[in-house]
Enzyme design. Sequence first.
Site, short mmCIF file in Angstrom:
data_model
loop_
_atom_site.label_atom_id
_atom_site.label_comp_id
_atom_site.label_asym_id
_atom_site.label_seq_id
_atom_site.Cartn_x
_atom_site.Cartn_y
_atom_site.Cartn_z
N LEU A 26 23.92 -5.31 11.15
CA LEU A 26 24.99 -5.27 10.16
C LEU A 26 25.56 -3.85 10.08
O LEU A 26 24.83 -2.88 10.19
CB LEU A 26 24.47 -5.69 8.78
CG LEU A 26 24.17 -7.18 8.60
CD1 LEU A 26 23.47 -7.42 7.27
CD2 LEU A 26 25.44 -8.01 8.67
N ASP A 39 30.22 -0.71 0.30
CA ASP A 39 29.93 -0.26 1.67
C ASP A 39 30.95 -0.89 2.62
O ASP A 39 30.67 -1.21 3.76
CB ASP A 39 28.50 -0.65 2.09
CG ASP A 39 28.03 0.12 3.32
OD1 ASP A 39 28.63 1.17 3.65
OD2 ASP A 39 27.07 -0.33 3.98
N HIS A 42 23.94 -8.76 2.81
CA HIS A 42 23.05 -7.61 3.04
C HIS A 42 21.71 -7.73 2.33
O HIS A 42 20.73 -7.13 2.75
CB HIS A 42 23.75 -6.32 2.60
CG HIS A 42 24.65 -5.75 3.64
ND1 HIS A 42 25.88 -6.28 3.90
CD2 HIS A 42 24.48 -4.72 4.49
CE1 HIS A 42 26.45 -5.59 4.88
NE2 HIS A 42 25.63 -4.64 5.24
N ARG A 95 0.82 -1.22 0.00
CA ARG A 95 0.00 0.00 0.00
C ARG A 95 0.85 1.26 0.00
O ARG A 95 0.41 2.31 -0.47
CB ARG A 95 -0.98 -0.01 1.19
CG ARG A 95 -2.24 -0.79 0.85
CD ARG A 95 -3.35 -0.51 1.85
NE ARG A 95 -3.09 -1.12 3.15
CZ ARG A 95 -3.33 -2.40 3.42
NH1 ARG A 95 -3.84 -3.19 2.49
NH2 ARG A 95 -3.07 -2.89 4.61
#
Length: 406
Positions: free
Chosen positions: A328, A294, A272, A243
């Site tokens: 993480l 990252d 990840h 939604r």
Amino acid sequence: MPSNKSVSDAPITQFINCRILRDHRLQREDLWVRDGRILDPEKLFFDEQGYADKRVDCEGSIIAPGFIDVQINGGYGIDFSQASEDVSSGVSFVAKKILEHGVTSFLPTLVTSPPSVYHKVLPQIKVHNGGVHGAGVLGCHLEGPFISVEKKGAHPEQFLRTFKSGGIKDLREAYGSLDNVAMVTLAPELASSQSVVRELCQRGITVSLGHSVANLSQAEEAVQHGASFITHLFNAMLPFHHRDPGIVGLLTSDQVPAGRTVYYGMIADGIHTNPAALRIAHRAHPSGLVLVTDAIMAMGLPPGHHTLGQQVIEIQGLHAYVAGTTTLSGSIATMDMCVRHFKHASGCSVEEALEAASLHPAQLLGISHRKGNLDYRSDADLVLLDDALSVKATYISGEEVWRKGP
């Protein structure tokens, strides 16, 4: 054949026996380089009657544009978010090491930190070209501190900030200067964020949405003001809901201005993001996918306890957690590893995997006229790979800067 070198006396290098990534497909042709740029061989032959001064036999390798990492927090024991007297030598150390992973340009990334850290670190990280000394620095990526408390991830809550005065003044208070800043990650639901997005974009700084609980309309509004990237899609944002799909909904939004692309970062380290989520994103919006590592300072280090900014990080196998939690905190993946995993997990073509680490980040940063492709006149930043997409050699401006040993 006589040589007419009126155009340039610089030596010409011809890469032979290779498949080069051009126009989105691997093509069996030679690559010609002079003065650090890719040459049009037809012009060389017909206008200059020129020839190669040096040939490099690529032994059947793939030649792709050098990889560009727009989100890397450090590696090899160096943390870009740690203030020291000699930040630049740490950045240089990482820049040198990532050459072996095919990275020729990168954005040193700072996680949420106190103003004193930004004020000390940022003036020491200057934009500069790459070479044998290491990958080039395209500018800094400032991930935070203007992000959501609920989706802070590994960012320390006590240093998070909001836009109190509603504009560039807040950025100057936090960061000190915006010189040498290429990208800022912020949460678009924060009050006054839209004027900040606009001001950053007017300065030529890429705005990324991330660490956020924004709904889709807030994300769309930020894009309409100039935001063009999503920081590590699916991580540190509201999960997709039918939604209100939130920031994830930007991948198929019909509210993105005509002619604009929303790019999104994916940490394709197998940890990840579930491979199915990676496939969903890629199939929904393949031209926007940008591979990022990252990576944190523990990339290239053994398991154990290390630091990330103001936090202690625990390495267990390929997982990096905030110590004592299951949160993480960035990855310890290298870019070539992400390219291989992305291809394997998504089932995409070799060309798509390579462009997600080169062409797409260059397009995102507005530098695809000179980097991220092997078009004529582009910078000769190259990575030579075997068919398994392992890096064999890396070149910057046509000069070999790293080669795998025998």
